[in-house]
Write an enzyme that holds these catalytic residues in place. Structure first.
Site, PDB file in Angstrom:
ATOM      1  N   THR A  19      73.560  40.063  76.951  1.00 55.38           N
ATOM      2  CA  THR A  19      73.904  39.730  78.324  1.00 55.38           C
ATOM      3  C   THR A  19      73.637  40.940  79.211  1.00 55.38           C
ATOM      4  O   THR A  19      73.891  42.072  78.811  1.00 55.38           O
ATOM      5  CB  THR A  19      75.395  39.341  78.401  1.00 55.38           C
ATOM      6  OG1 THR A  19      75.622  38.261  77.489  1.00 55.38           O
ATOM      7  CG2 THR A  19      75.793  38.930  79.801  1.00 55.38           C
ATOM      8  N   CYS A 106      59.600  67.234  82.798  1.00 63.20           N
ATOM      9  CA  CYS A 106      59.179  66.389  81.673  1.00 63.20           C
ATOM     10  C   CYS A 106      58.833  67.205  80.431  1.00 63.20           C
ATOM     11  O   CYS A 106      58.656  66.646  79.364  1.00 63.20           O
ATOM     12  CB  CYS A 106      58.012  65.493  82.072  1.00 63.20           C
ATOM     13  SG  CYS A 106      56.607  66.366  82.737  1.00 63.20           S
TER      14      CYS A 106
END
Length: 177
Positions: A19, A106
């Site tokens: 969900t 990064c």
């Protein structure tokens, strides 16, 4: 064709089990709304802090600010100091409570210099002495002044123990910046 992300349920026509996290979705929407309400005010404030930081750190001899001085993100400062290693700089700044990086976000954790700095033509030894600082609307002018005080002290300390800097200063090696 979309591939199944999470096996085990029939939700989303069998493409995603589980969900949706509705509280997180609503929380993210609220955070986005709050950020957008103050984006112009925050950008102006952070840009002023950034400009002061660049002004102060640019006073260090044989340093260069990376990137365009006008067209840059409000909270980003990237500067290289000749004759030092970025890792040493980071360790000593960390001891003074200043969190920084020597590469891009990064590639944090890598000892290699920023591939972007190398791509824009900086020599390896200069790119290796880079310092990246990220600031935001929660930072204060006092914190910026503290950084401006500490970074030159640390750079000078590292240069004083560097045989490379000694060779640069004696003219045995030419300064690049």
């Amino acid at each position: 064709m979309l591939q199944t992300l999470i096996e085990g349920g029939a939700q989303e026509r069998g493409k995603r089990a589980g969900t949706e996290n509705l509280p997180a979705i609503v929380g993210m929407a609220k955070a986005f709304d709050d950020a957008c309400k103050n984006i112009d005010k925050n950008a102006a404030y952070v840009s002023a802090l950034r400009d002061r930081l660049i002004e102060g750190l640019s006073q260090v001899p044989h340093s260069v600010v990376n990137g365009d001085l006008e067209k840059r993100l409000p909270g980003n400062v990237n500067i290289c100091f000749e004759g030092i290693e970025g890792e040493s700089l980071l360790l000593l700044l960390d001891a003074k409570g200043i969190e920084a990086s020597s590469g891009s976000a990064c590639t944090s954790g890598s000892l290699d210099p920023s591939h972007v700095l190398l791509a824009i033509g900086l020599p390896h030894e200069i790119a290796h002495g880079s310092l990246r600082l990220s600031i935001c609307e929660e930072n204060t002018a006092e914190e910026i002044e503290y950084i401006i005080k500490c970074v030159p002290e640390v750079v000078e300390y590292l240069r004083n123990m560097s045989p490379v800097w000694d060779a640069l200063e004696k003219g045995e090696i030419e300064h690049v910046i």
